[in-house]
Design an enzyme around this catalytic site. Structure first.
Site, PDB file in Angstrom:
ATOM      1  N   ASN A   1     -53.536  33.989  20.676  1.00 51.81           N
ATOM      2  CA  ASN A   1     -53.289  35.083  21.596  1.00 51.81           C
ATOM      3  C   ASN A   1     -54.734  35.727  22.046  1.00 51.81           C
ATOM      4  O   ASN A   1     -55.251  36.181  21.469  1.00 51.81           O
ATOM      5  CB  ASN A   1     -52.317  36.054  21.076  1.00 51.81           C
ATOM      6  CG  ASN A   1     -52.169  37.485  21.973  1.00 51.81           C
ATOM      7  OD1 ASN A   1     -52.433  37.379  23.027  1.00 51.81           O
ATOM      8  ND2 ASN A   1     -51.655  38.482  21.433  1.00 51.81           N
TER       9      ASN A   1
ATOM     10  N   LYS B   1     -55.205  37.868  24.241  1.00 57.93           N
ATOM     11  CA  LYS B   1     -54.908  39.154  24.834  1.00 57.93           C
ATOM     12  C   LYS B   1     -55.873  39.479  26.030  1.00 57.93           C
ATOM     13  O   LYS B   1     -55.841  38.456  26.739  1.00 57.93           O
ATOM     14  CB  LYS B   1     -55.383  40.211  23.819  1.00 57.93           C
ATOM     15  CG  LYS B   1     -54.815  39.725  22.525  1.00 57.93           C
ATOM     16  CD  LYS B   1     -55.048  41.138  21.455  1.00 57.93           C
ATOM     17  CE  LYS B   1     -54.671  40.500  20.028  1.00 57.93           C
ATOM     18  NZ  LYS B   1     -54.680  41.591  19.176  1.00 57.93           N
TER      19      LYS B   1
ATOM     20  N   HIS C   1     -44.809  41.601  21.563  1.00 60.27           N
ATOM     21  CA  HIS C   1     -45.942  42.101  20.864  1.00 60.27           C
ATOM     22  C   HIS C   1     -45.963  43.425  20.399  1.00 60.27           C
ATOM     23  O   HIS C   1     -45.763  44.247  21.405  1.00 60.27           O
ATOM     24  CB  HIS C   1     -47.282  41.477  21.419  1.00 60.27           C
ATOM     25  CG  HIS C   1     -48.577  41.407  20.640  1.00 60.27           C
ATOM     26  ND1 HIS C   1     -49.329  42.492  20.514  1.00 60.27           N
ATOM     27  CD2 HIS C   1     -49.256  40.230  20.014  1.00 60.27           C
ATOM     28  CE1 HIS C   1     -50.096  41.972  19.525  1.00 60.27           C
ATOM     29  NE2 HIS C   1     -50.182  41.042  19.319  1.00 60.27           N
TER      30      HIS C   1
ATOM     31  N   GLU D   1     -48.526  45.318  20.487  1.00 57.88           N
ATOM     32  CA  GLU D   1     -49.472  46.234  21.566  1.00 57.88           C
ATOM     33  C   GLU D   1     -48.506  46.385  22.765  1.00 57.88           C
ATOM     34  O   GLU D   1     -48.490  47.747  23.262  1.00 57.88           O
ATOM     35  CB  GLU D   1     -50.477  45.280  22.106  1.00 57.88           C
ATOM     36  CG  GLU D   1     -51.727  45.259  20.913  1.00 57.88           C
ATOM     37  CD  GLU D   1     -52.447  44.010  20.816  1.00 57.88           C
ATOM     38  OE1 GLU D   1     -52.541  43.405  21.926  1.00 57.88           O
ATOM     39  OE2 GLU D   1     -53.095  43.787  19.717  1.00 57.88           O
TER      40      GLU D   1
ATOM     41  N   GLU E   1     -45.591  39.823  12.560  1.00 55.27           N
ATOM     42  CA  GLU E   1     -46.897  40.665  12.598  1.00 55.27           C
ATOM     43  C   GLU E   1     -47.123  41.689  12.494  1.00 55.27           C
ATOM     44  O   GLU E   1     -46.607  42.695  12.917  1.00 55.27           O
ATOM     45  CB  GLU E   1     -47.374  40.362  14.099  1.00 55.27           C
ATOM     46  CG  GLU E   1     -47.539  38.847  14.574  1.00 55.27           C
ATOM     47  CD  GLU E   1     -48.505  38.960  15.659  1.00 55.27           C
ATOM     48  OE1 GLU E   1     -49.573  38.271  15.600  1.00 55.27           O
ATOM     49  OE2 GLU E   1     -48.461  39.748  16.776  1.00 55.27           O
TER      50      GLU E   1
ATOM     51  N   GLY F   1     -55.555  42.856  14.046  1.00 56.66           N
ATOM     52  CA  GLY F   1     -56.898  43.405  14.426  1.00 56.66           C
ATOM     53  C   GLY F   1     -57.689  44.329  13.636  1.00 56.66           C
ATOM     54  O   GLY F   1     -58.650  44.903  14.027  1.00 56.66           O
TER      55      GLY F   1
ATOM     56  N   SER G   1     -54.597  39.295  11.603  1.00 60.38           N
ATOM     57  CA  SER G   1     -55.950  39.082  10.867  1.00 60.38           C
ATOM     58  C   SER G   1     -56.254  37.776  10.135  1.00 60.38           C
ATOM     59  O   SER G   1     -57.093  37.706   9.146  1.00 60.38           O
ATOM     60  CB  SER G   1     -56.458  40.255  10.079  1.00 60.38           C
ATOM     61  OG  SER G   1     -56.644  41.512  10.682  1.00 60.38           O
TER      62      SER G   1
END
Ligand code: PEP
Length: 251
Positions: free
Chosen positions: A10, A12, A95, A97, A167, A173, A213
Protein backbone atom coordinates in the site's frame (compact mmCIF):
# COMPACT_ATOMS: atom_id res chain seq x y z
CA UNK A 1 -6.24 -26.47 -1.45
CA UNK A 2 -3.72 -24.44 0.59
CA UNK A 3 -4.34 -20.71 0.63
CA UNK A 4 -1.90 -18.85 -1.67
CA UNK A 5 0.43 -16.51 0.23
CA UNK A 6 -0.48 -12.89 -0.57
CA UNK A 7 1.63 -9.75 -0.21
CA UNK A 8 0.20 -6.32 -0.94
CA UNK A 9 2.07 -3.02 -1.00
CA UNK A 10 0.00 0.00 0.00
CA UNK A 11 1.93 3.03 -1.27
CA UNK A 12 -0.65 5.40 0.32
CA UNK A 13 -0.10 9.02 -0.93
CA UNK A 14 3.48 8.20 -1.96
CA UNK A 15 5.80 8.56 -3.79
CA UNK A 16 5.88 12.31 -4.25
CA UNK A 17 7.58 12.23 -7.66
CA UNK A 18 7.44 10.11 -10.80
CA UNK A 19 11.20 9.58 -10.49
CA UNK A 20 10.78 7.94 -7.08
CA UNK A 21 7.93 5.83 -8.42
CA UNK A 22 10.15 4.62 -11.24
CA UNK A 23 12.96 3.59 -8.89
CA UNK A 24 10.55 1.58 -6.69
CA UNK A 25 9.22 -0.19 -9.76
CA UNK A 26 12.63 -0.89 -11.24
CA UNK A 27 13.62 -2.70 -8.00
CA UNK A 28 10.50 -4.86 -8.24
CA UNK A 29 10.80 -5.46 -11.97
CA UNK A 30 14.35 -6.77 -11.64
CA UNK A 31 14.03 -8.72 -8.37
CA UNK A 32 13.96 -12.48 -7.88
CA UNK A 33 10.39 -12.86 -6.56
CA UNK A 34 8.79 -15.97 -5.07
CA UNK A 35 6.51 -17.21 -7.84
CA UNK A 36 4.18 -18.86 -5.31
CA UNK A 37 3.26 -15.50 -3.73
CA UNK A 38 0.40 -13.42 -5.12
CA UNK A 39 1.76 -9.86 -5.27
CA UNK A 40 -0.36 -6.71 -5.50
CA UNK A 41 0.81 -3.11 -5.40
CA UNK A 42 -1.54 -0.22 -4.65
CA UNK A 43 -0.19 3.12 -5.91
CA UNK A 44 -2.04 6.44 -5.84
CA UNK A 45 -4.78 6.43 -8.46
CA UNK A 46 -2.95 8.61 -10.97
CA UNK A 47 -0.32 5.86 -11.34
CA UNK A 48 -2.71 2.91 -11.68
CA UNK A 49 -2.79 2.68 -15.47
CA UNK A 50 0.88 3.56 -16.10
CA UNK A 51 1.96 0.97 -13.53
CA UNK A 52 -0.35 -1.71 -14.84
CA UNK A 53 1.30 -1.19 -18.23
CA UNK A 54 4.91 -1.21 -17.00
CA UNK A 55 5.19 -3.70 -14.14
CA UNK A 56 6.11 -7.31 -14.81
CA UNK A 57 3.19 -9.62 -15.36
CA UNK A 58 3.49 -11.30 -11.92
CA UNK A 59 2.61 -7.99 -10.21
CA UNK A 60 -1.02 -6.97 -10.04
CA UNK A 61 -2.19 -3.45 -9.39
CA UNK A 62 -4.80 -2.32 -6.85
CA UNK A 63 -6.67 0.90 -6.23
CA UNK A 64 -6.55 2.26 -2.67
CA UNK A 65 -10.25 3.10 -2.61
CA UNK A 66 -13.37 3.38 -4.77
CA UNK A 67 -16.96 4.60 -4.50
CA UNK A 68 -20.08 2.43 -4.77
CA UNK A 69 -21.77 4.14 -7.78
CA UNK A 70 -20.89 3.39 -11.41
CA UNK A 71 -20.74 7.03 -12.56
CA UNK A 72 -22.22 10.46 -11.87
CA UNK A 73 -21.74 13.68 -9.95
CA UNK A 74 -19.33 12.41 -7.27
CA UNK A 75 -16.35 14.75 -7.54
CA UNK A 76 -13.05 13.17 -6.65
CA UNK A 77 -14.29 9.58 -6.65
CA UNK A 78 -13.41 6.58 -8.84
CA UNK A 79 -16.01 3.91 -9.58
CA UNK A 80 -15.61 0.14 -9.53
CA UNK A 81 -16.75 0.06 -13.17
CA UNK A 82 -14.00 2.51 -14.15
CA UNK A 83 -11.37 0.41 -12.40
CA UNK A 84 -12.56 -2.75 -14.14
CA UNK A 85 -12.60 -0.95 -17.50
CA UNK A 86 -9.00 0.17 -16.87
CA UNK A 87 -7.94 -3.43 -16.19
CA UNK A 88 -7.33 -2.92 -12.46
CA UNK A 89 -8.16 -6.17 -10.61
CA UNK A 90 -8.07 -5.16 -6.92
CA UNK A 91 -9.18 -2.39 -4.58
CA UNK A 92 -8.31 -1.78 -0.91
CA UNK A 93 -11.39 -0.85 1.14
CA UNK A 94 -11.85 0.05 4.79
CA UNK A 95 -8.26 1.06 5.50
CA UNK A 96 -8.05 2.58 8.98
CA UNK A 97 -6.84 5.88 7.53
CA UNK A 98 -10.09 6.08 5.55
CA UNK A 99 -12.19 4.98 8.51
CA UNK A 100 -10.52 7.55 10.80
CA UNK A 101 -9.52 10.54 8.65
CA UNK A 102 -12.42 10.31 6.20
CA UNK A 103 -15.04 9.03 8.65
CA UNK A 104 -15.96 5.91 6.71
CA UNK A 105 -18.35 3.73 8.70
CA UNK A 106 -18.37 -0.06 8.55
CA UNK A 107 -21.73 0.11 6.73
CA UNK A 108 -20.25 2.43 4.08
CA UNK A 109 -17.23 0.15 3.68
CA UNK A 110 -19.61 -2.79 3.30
CA UNK A 111 -21.66 -0.97 0.65
CA UNK A 112 -18.48 -0.23 -1.32
CA UNK A 113 -17.27 -3.82 -0.88
CA UNK A 114 -20.50 -5.17 -2.34
CA UNK A 115 -20.37 -2.72 -5.27
CA UNK A 116 -16.73 -3.55 -6.02
CA UNK A 117 -17.39 -7.29 -5.98
CA UNK A 118 -20.49 -6.87 -8.16
CA UNK A 119 -18.27 -5.07 -10.67
CA UNK A 120 -15.85 -8.09 -10.57
CA UNK A 121 -13.11 -6.32 -8.61
CA UNK A 122 -11.36 -8.25 -5.85
CA UNK A 123 -11.29 -6.52 -2.47
CA UNK A 124 -8.59 -6.21 0.18
CA UNK A 125 -10.88 -5.51 3.14
CA UNK A 126 -9.11 -3.91 6.11
CA UNK A 127 -10.22 -4.30 9.72
CA UNK A 128 -8.54 -3.70 13.04
CA UNK A 129 -8.77 -2.27 16.53
CA UNK A 130 -7.28 0.85 18.13
CA UNK A 131 -4.89 0.68 21.10
CA UNK A 132 -7.55 1.59 23.72
CA UNK A 133 -9.82 -1.08 22.22
CA UNK A 134 -7.05 -3.70 22.52
CA UNK A 135 -6.14 -2.59 26.03
CA UNK A 136 -9.73 -2.98 27.16
CA UNK A 137 -10.02 -6.47 25.67
CA UNK A 138 -12.32 -5.48 22.80
CA UNK A 139 -10.20 -6.59 19.83
CA UNK A 140 -12.37 -9.51 18.74
CA UNK A 141 -15.63 -7.63 19.26
CA UNK A 142 -14.47 -4.58 17.29
CA UNK A 143 -13.16 -6.64 14.39
CA UNK A 144 -16.28 -8.80 14.31
CA UNK A 145 -18.47 -5.69 14.19
CA UNK A 146 -16.49 -4.37 11.22
CA UNK A 147 -16.82 -7.73 9.49
CA UNK A 148 -20.50 -8.23 10.38
CA UNK A 149 -21.44 -5.15 8.35
CA UNK A 150 -19.85 -6.84 5.32
CA UNK A 151 -21.33 -10.26 6.11
CA UNK A 152 -24.76 -8.60 6.15
CA UNK A 153 -24.52 -7.47 2.51
CA UNK A 154 -22.52 -10.24 0.79
CA UNK A 155 -23.65 -13.60 -0.57
CA UNK A 156 -21.55 -16.60 0.40
CA UNK A 157 -20.21 -16.79 -3.19
CA UNK A 158 -18.93 -13.18 -2.98
CA UNK A 159 -16.28 -14.16 -0.42
CA UNK A 160 -14.09 -15.74 -3.11
CA UNK A 161 -13.16 -12.19 -4.12
CA UNK A 162 -12.21 -10.99 -0.64
CA UNK A 163 -8.84 -10.91 1.12
CA UNK A 164 -9.16 -9.74 4.73
CA UNK A 165 -6.33 -7.55 6.03
CA UNK A 166 -6.14 -7.55 9.82
CA UNK A 167 -4.41 -4.28 10.60
CA UNK A 168 -4.31 -3.20 14.24
CA UNK A 169 -4.46 0.60 14.10
CA UNK A 170 -1.77 0.90 16.79
CA UNK A 171 0.66 -0.98 14.55
CA UNK A 172 0.13 0.99 11.34
CA UNK A 173 3.06 3.28 10.58
CA UNK A 174 4.24 3.19 14.20
CA UNK A 175 7.08 0.66 14.08
CA UNK A 176 5.17 -1.35 16.73
CA UNK A 177 4.46 -4.66 15.05
CA UNK A 178 2.05 -7.16 16.57
CA UNK A 179 3.79 -10.21 17.98
CA UNK A 180 3.29 -13.35 15.95
CA UNK A 181 1.13 -14.69 18.81
CA UNK A 182 -1.08 -11.56 18.77
CA UNK A 183 -1.45 -11.78 14.99
CA UNK A 184 -2.22 -15.51 15.05
CA UNK A 185 -4.83 -15.05 17.80
CA UNK A 186 -6.61 -12.26 15.91
CA UNK A 187 -6.49 -14.16 12.61
CA UNK A 188 -7.86 -17.32 14.19
CA UNK A 189 -10.66 -15.28 15.80
CA UNK A 190 -11.53 -13.88 12.35
CA UNK A 191 -11.51 -17.35 10.80
CA UNK A 192 -13.73 -18.71 13.57
CA UNK A 193 -16.09 -15.78 13.13
CA UNK A 194 -16.28 -16.38 9.35
CA UNK A 195 -17.02 -20.03 9.94
CA UNK A 196 -19.99 -19.19 12.14
CA UNK A 197 -21.22 -16.06 10.33
CA UNK A 198 -20.75 -17.27 6.72
CA UNK A 199 -19.62 -20.89 6.34
CA UNK A 200 -16.76 -23.26 7.25
CA UNK A 201 -15.70 -23.32 3.57
CA UNK A 202 -15.41 -19.53 3.40
CA UNK A 203 -13.46 -19.53 6.67
CA UNK A 204 -11.06 -22.15 5.32
CA UNK A 205 -10.53 -20.51 1.92
CA UNK A 206 -10.38 -16.79 2.73
CA UNK A 207 -6.90 -15.31 2.97
CA UNK A 208 -6.35 -13.30 6.18
CA UNK A 209 -3.25 -11.14 5.87
CA UNK A 210 -1.53 -9.07 8.55
CA UNK A 211 -0.67 -5.37 8.24
CA UNK A 212 1.09 -3.01 10.62
CA UNK A 213 4.82 -2.19 10.60
CA UNK A 214 5.78 -5.33 8.68
CA UNK A 215 9.47 -5.25 7.72
CA UNK A 216 12.10 -7.57 6.30
CA UNK A 217 13.20 -8.18 9.90
CA UNK A 218 9.86 -9.36 11.31
CA UNK A 219 8.07 -10.91 8.31
CA UNK A 220 9.57 -14.39 8.49
CA UNK A 221 8.35 -15.16 11.99
CA UNK A 222 4.89 -13.74 11.31
CA UNK A 223 4.67 -15.80 8.12
CA UNK A 224 5.12 -19.06 10.02
CA UNK A 225 1.80 -18.62 11.84
CA UNK A 226 -0.84 -21.00 10.47
CA UNK A 227 -3.55 -18.35 10.01
CA UNK A 228 -1.29 -15.58 8.65
CA UNK A 229 -1.71 -15.86 4.87
CA UNK A 230 0.45 -12.89 3.93
CA UNK A 231 0.88 -9.18 4.52
CA UNK A 232 -0.38 -5.74 3.66
CA UNK A 233 2.68 -3.52 3.80
CA UNK A 234 2.74 0.28 3.95
CA UNK A 235 6.04 2.04 4.57
CA UNK A 236 8.29 -0.91 3.73
CA UNK A 237 6.58 -1.40 0.35
CA UNK A 238 8.36 1.76 -0.83
CA UNK A 239 11.77 0.29 -0.01
CA UNK A 240 13.91 -2.49 -1.52
CA UNK A 241 13.12 -4.63 1.56
CA UNK A 242 9.63 -5.14 0.10
CA UNK A 243 11.29 -7.88 -1.99
CA UNK A 244 12.31 -9.73 1.21
CA UNK A 245 8.74 -9.47 2.50
CA UNK A 246 7.36 -10.90 -0.75
CA UNK A 247 9.86 -13.74 -0.34
CA UNK A 248 9.11 -14.23 3.40
CA UNK A 249 8.12 -17.87 2.99
CA UNK A 250 11.30 -18.78 1.12
CA UNK A 251 14.02 -20.48 3.13
C1 PEP B 1 -0.84 0.05 5.88
O1 PEP B 1 -0.93 1.24 5.65
O2 PEP B 1 -1.69 -0.74 5.43
C2 PEP B 1 0.27 -0.41 6.71
C3 PEP B 1 0.23 -1.63 7.17
O3 PEP B 1 1.28 0.49 6.94
P1 PEP B 1 2.72 0.20 7.63
O4 PEP B 1 3.24 -1.09 7.03
O5 PEP B 1 3.55 1.38 7.26
O6 PEP B 1 2.48 0.06 9.08
Amino acid sequence: MPRQFFVGGNFKMNPISRGQKESIISVLNSADLDSTTEIVIAPPSLYLIPLKDTVRSELQVSAQNCYFKDSGAFTGEISPAQLVDAGIPYVILGHSERRTLFHETSEFVAQKTKAALNATLKVILCVGETLPERETGQTAVVVQKQLQAVVDVLQESDWGGVVIAYEPVWAIGTGKVATSAQAQEAHLDIRTFLSQAVSPAVAENTRIIYGGSVTAANCKELSTQPDVDGFLVGGASLKPEFVNIINARRN
